[in-house]
Design an enzyme around this catalytic site. Structure first.
Site, PDB file in Angstrom:
ATOM      1  N   ASP A  92       0.802  -1.228   0.000  1.00  0.00           N
ATOM      2  CA  ASP A  92       0.000   0.000   0.000  1.00  0.00           C
ATOM      3  C   ASP A  92       0.828   1.268   0.000  1.00  0.00           C
ATOM      4  O   ASP A  92       0.431   2.281  -0.568  1.00  0.00           O
ATOM      5  CB  ASP A  92      -0.944   0.011   1.207  1.00  0.00           C
ATOM      6  CG  ASP A  92      -0.214   0.256   2.522  1.00  0.00           C
ATOM      7  OD1 ASP A  92       0.736  -0.500   2.822  1.00  0.00           O
ATOM      8  OD2 ASP A  92      -0.584   1.192   3.254  1.00  0.00           O
ATOM      9  N   ASP A  95       5.525   0.318   3.341  1.00  0.00           N
ATOM     10  CA  ASP A  95       5.699  -0.908   4.117  1.00  0.00           C
ATOM     11  C   ASP A  95       5.460  -2.125   3.235  1.00  0.00           C
ATOM     12  O   ASP A  95       5.342  -2.006   2.013  1.00  0.00           O
ATOM     13  CB  ASP A  95       4.760  -0.904   5.332  1.00  0.00           C
ATOM     14  CG  ASP A  95       3.326  -0.556   4.942  1.00  0.00           C
ATOM     15  OD1 ASP A  95       2.949  -0.828   3.796  1.00  0.00           O
ATOM     16  OD2 ASP A  95       2.584  -0.016   5.785  1.00  0.00           O
ATOM     17  N   TYR A 244      -6.199   0.563   8.680  1.00  0.00           N
ATOM     18  CA  TYR A 244      -7.229   0.955   7.717  1.00  0.00           C
ATOM     19  C   TYR A 244      -8.616   0.562   8.242  1.00  0.00           C
ATOM     20  O   TYR A 244      -9.304  -0.262   7.660  1.00  0.00           O
ATOM     21  CB  TYR A 244      -6.969   0.301   6.361  1.00  0.00           C
ATOM     22  CG  TYR A 244      -5.772   0.886   5.646  1.00  0.00           C
ATOM     23  CD1 TYR A 244      -5.861   2.125   5.006  1.00  0.00           C
ATOM     24  CD2 TYR A 244      -4.554   0.224   5.629  1.00  0.00           C
ATOM     25  CE1 TYR A 244      -4.772   2.677   4.359  1.00  0.00           C
ATOM     26  CE2 TYR A 244      -3.455   0.766   4.982  1.00  0.00           C
ATOM     27  CZ  TYR A 244      -3.568   1.989   4.344  1.00  0.00           C
ATOM     28  OH  TYR A 244      -2.488   2.537   3.712  1.00  0.00           O
ATOM     29  N   GLU A 497       5.766   9.955   3.324  1.00  0.00           N
ATOM     30  CA  GLU A 497       5.339   8.629   2.867  1.00  0.00           C
ATOM     31  C   GLU A 497       4.347   8.788   1.718  1.00  0.00           C
ATOM     32  O   GLU A 497       3.532   9.707   1.698  1.00  0.00           O
ATOM     33  CB  GLU A 497       4.701   7.808   3.987  1.00  0.00           C
ATOM     34  CG  GLU A 497       4.448   6.367   3.571  1.00  0.00           C
ATOM     35  CD  GLU A 497       4.101   5.440   4.723  1.00  0.00           C
ATOM     36  OE1 GLU A 497       4.277   4.234   4.568  1.00  0.00           O
ATOM     37  OE2 GLU A 497       3.656   5.941   5.780  1.00  0.00           O
TER      38      GLU A 497
END
Length: 532
Positions: A92, A95, A244, A497
Site C-alpha cells: 500500500d 511498508d 485501515y 510517505e
C-alpha cells in the site's frame, strides 16, 4: 516503535466522522511566484511517471518487462500457510503489508481514470502501462476470491511489519493471511473489491472481452456476498483496525459497487438497488467534504449524478429521478466545498497558496481525489445534452471553472507552489529525496545482494541523512502542512510517505490536462471504447 505504525493509527483516528466538519477560509490564488512554473508543466511526463510508480509497489514475481529495475521478486510464499495462492498484488505504501481495502480502492480509481480518459492515456502512449497497472491488482483479486463468499482481505501484519525496516525482497515478518466469509463478514472490502473488478471490467471490455467477463462474474458474486452478509470488515479482520479501519461503515462501498456494476452491465437491478437503498445507506443523507479510500460518498454521489445527466439514455422513472436528484445535491455540496462556494463553515480549508487541506496526515490523498472528481464532473457537465452548471449557495459555476480548480491542485502537486517542490517524486528538478519507503531507502537487492535484517535496516538505511539510493518515481507523497511548508525527512512520514491511493486518482487528472495532440483533444474513438 517504528514511525509509520504510529502514523496510520493517528491518521485513522482522525478519520472519524466528526472530523468531516470543515472550516471556511477565503479562496486564495496560487502564489504569483508559482504562475510561471505552472505554465511550463508537462502533464504527459507526469502521467508517464505516475504510472511507473505502481511497478515499484508490486508484490510477487515480477514480469520480464519490469521497468523499475531496483525492485525484485517478493512475497512468493504469500498464502502458502493457508493453502491458497496469494502471490501478487500491491504494497500500500512504504511498508510490506497487502491491505485489501486501500488496494481495491486504488484499482477502482485507476480503472475510473482509464474509463474516462482512455483516449488521452492512449495518446500519450501509456495505455499499455495503465492496463498493466490495473491487471496486476485484478489478477490478485481473482486469486483472493477463492469462493463466492470468501475473500482474502489482507496479507501481513502491520504491527510486526512496522517493527522492521526491510526490503520486501528480504521480509522476515509475518505473512499471515486473513479472510472474510459468511461467519466473519466484511462488507467494505467485499464491496470495494467488487467495485474495482466492475470498473476494471469496463476498461477491458473492448480489449479483452473474456477477462472483462471474468472480472464481472467475480464483482457480482462479491457484491452479493457483501450485501447479503453485512458486517464491518475490521471487526473480523482485526489486524486492519489500527491501520485501515472503516469509519464511514459499509454503506458507501455497497452503493459504490452497485453503481459500478450498473455502469458495467447496464442492468437496471443495480440502479434500483442504489435508488431503493439510498437513504438507508446514507447516499442521499450525508453531505461529505472528503473523498478517500475510506469515505467514498462523494464518488458515489457523482456516479449517480452521471446517471441522472444521462436520464434520456437510461429511461429513468420519476421516482428514480427524484432520488438521483438528491444524490446530485450531495455531490454538489462536495464540489462546492472544494471551490469555497458553500456558505458558512462548509468549505474545505486551503493553505495560503491555495492547496486544499483536509488534514495533516497524508493530505495529498484528498487533493488527488478532489482534483479527479472536479475534473470528471466538469466533463459530465460539459457533455450533458442540455447546458448545465454546478449550483452552489454562493453562486453557479460552469465546467471550465471546475476544471480550473482541478488544474490548480494538480499544478501545485507538480511544483507550482511557494517552495517550487514537486510532490510527484521524480518530476522536475526539486522533489522529495528521502521518501519514507523501505525499498527505495535501502540499497537495491541487485546492488547489495546480502540479506538486510530487521534491525539492520534501521541501523544502516532508515537513519541515513542522505537521499534514498532509489528514486520512487511517480509517487505522490503526503505533502506540505497547512502553511505550505514541507520537510524532506524520511522520519517525517506524515509528509514523506507515499501511498498507491494518492497516485491513482491523479493519473486521470494528468491525462485530462494534457494539451491537444495534433489538433485532437485526445478523446476520440479510443476513449469511446472505454466509456459506457
Amino acid at each position: 516503535m517504528e514511525g509509520d505504525m504510529k502514523k496510520k493509527n493517528n491518521n485513522n483516528s482522525q478519520k472519524h466522522l466528526l472530523s468531516l466538519v470543515i472550516f471556511s477560509v477565503p479562496l486564495l490564488m496560487l502564489a504569483s511566484t508559482s504562475l510561471a512554473q505552472a505554465a511550463a508543466l508537462d502533464y504527459k511526463e507526469a502521467l508517464s511517471k505516475s504510472l511507473l510508480y505502481f511497478e515499484a509497489q508490486r508484490s510477487g514475481r515480477l514480469p520480464y518487462d519490469q521497468r523499475v529495475s531496483w525492485r525484485g521478486h517478493s512475497g512468493l510464499t504469500d498464502g502458502l500457510e493457508q493453502g491458497v495462492d496469494l502471490v501478487g498484488g500491491y504494497y500500500d505504501a512504504g511498508d510490506n503489508v497487502k491491505f485489501g481495502l486501500p488496494m481495491a480502492f486504488t484499482i477502482t480509481m485507476l480503472s475510473w481514470s482509464v474509463a474516462e480518459y482512455g483516449g488521452d492515456i492512449a495518446a500519450a502512449g501509456e495505455l499499455k502501462h495503465a492496463l498493466e497497472a490495473i491487471k496486476w491488482g485484478t489478477d490478485y483479486f481473482i486469486k483472493a476470491h477463492t469462493q463466492p463468499n470468501v475473500l482474502w482481505a489482507q496479507v501481513g501484519d502491520g504491527d510486526t511489519d512496522h517493527s522492521c525496516w526491510q526490503r520486501p525482497e528480504d521480509m522476515t515478518t509475518s505473512r499471515q493471511a486473513y479472510k472474510i466469509d459468511e461467519d466473519h463478514p466484511g462488507s467494505e472490502v467485499a464491496a470495494e473489491t467488487a467495485a474495482a473488478m466492475a470498473a476494471a471490467s469496463v476498461v477491458f471490455k473492448e480489449t479483452n472481452a473474456h477477462y472483462s467477463h471474468v472480472l464481472l462474474h467475480h464483482a457480482q458474486q462479491l457484491f452479493e456476498f457483501g450485501d447479503k452478509h453485512r458486517g464491518k470488515y475490521d471487526d473480523n479482520v482485526e489486524v486492519a483496525k489500527g491501520y485501515y479501519p472503516s469509519t464511514s461503515g459499509y454503506g458507501d462501498e455497497l452503493l459504490w459497487a452497485a453503481l459500478w456494476l450498473h455502469r458495467a452491465t447496464g442492468d437496471e437491478e443495480y440502479l434500483k438497488y442504489a435508488v431503493e437503498n439510498a437513504d438507508e445507506l446514507n447516499g442521499t443523507s450525508w453531505a461529505i467534504s472528503e473523498f478517500s479510500w475510506d469515505i467514498k460518498y462523494a464518488g458515489v454521489q457523482i456516479l449517480a449524478s452521471k446517471v441522472l445527466m444521462d436520464k434520456e439514455r437510461h429511461r429513468l422513472q420519476e421516482n428514480q429521478v427524484n432520488v438521483l436528484e438528491q444524490y446530485r445535491s450531495k455531490a454538489e455540496h462536495y464540489l462546492c466545498s472544494c471551490l469555497n462556494m458553500n456558505s458558512g463553515d462548509e468549505n474545505v480549508p486551503r493553505t495560503p497558496a491555495g492547496l486544499l487541506f483536509v488534514r495533516q496526515w497524508n493530505n495529498m490523498q484528498y487533493v488527488a481525489g478532489a482534483a479527479f472528481l472536479l475534473a470528471v464532473f466538469s466533463d459530465y457537465l460539459a457533455g450533458a445534452s442540455n447546458a448545465q452548471a454546478l449550483h452552489c449557495p454562493r453562486g453557479s459555476v460552469g465546467a471550465r471553472e471546475l476544471l480550473s480548480v482541478a488544474k490548480s491542485q494538480a499544478d501545485y502537486v507538480l511544483g507550482a507552489n511557494p517552495s517550487g517542490v514537486s510532490y510527484l517524486v521524480g518530476y522536475g528538478d526539486r522533489f522529495p529525496r528521502r521518501v519514507h519507503h523501505r525499498a527505495a531507502s535501502s540499497a537495491s537487492h541487485k546492488v547489495q545482494k546480502s540479506f538486510i535484517g530487521c534491525a539492520q535496516g534501521y541501523d544502516e538505511w532508515y537513519g541515513r541523512r542522505s537521499g534514498n539510493p532509489n528514486v520512487l518515481v511517480g509517487a505522490v507523497v503526503g505533502g506540505p502542512d497547512e502553511k505550505d511548508e514541507f520537510e524532506d525527512d524520511r522520519g517525517r512520514y506524515v509528509q514523506t510517505e507515499a501511498c498507491t491511493y494518492n497516485t491513482a486518482p491523479i493519473v486521470g487528472v494528468f491525462a485530462r490536462l494534457m494539451k491537444k495532440v495534433d489538433g485532437e483533444d485526445g478523446r476520440g474513438i479510443i476513449e469511446r471504447k472505454f466509456s459506457s
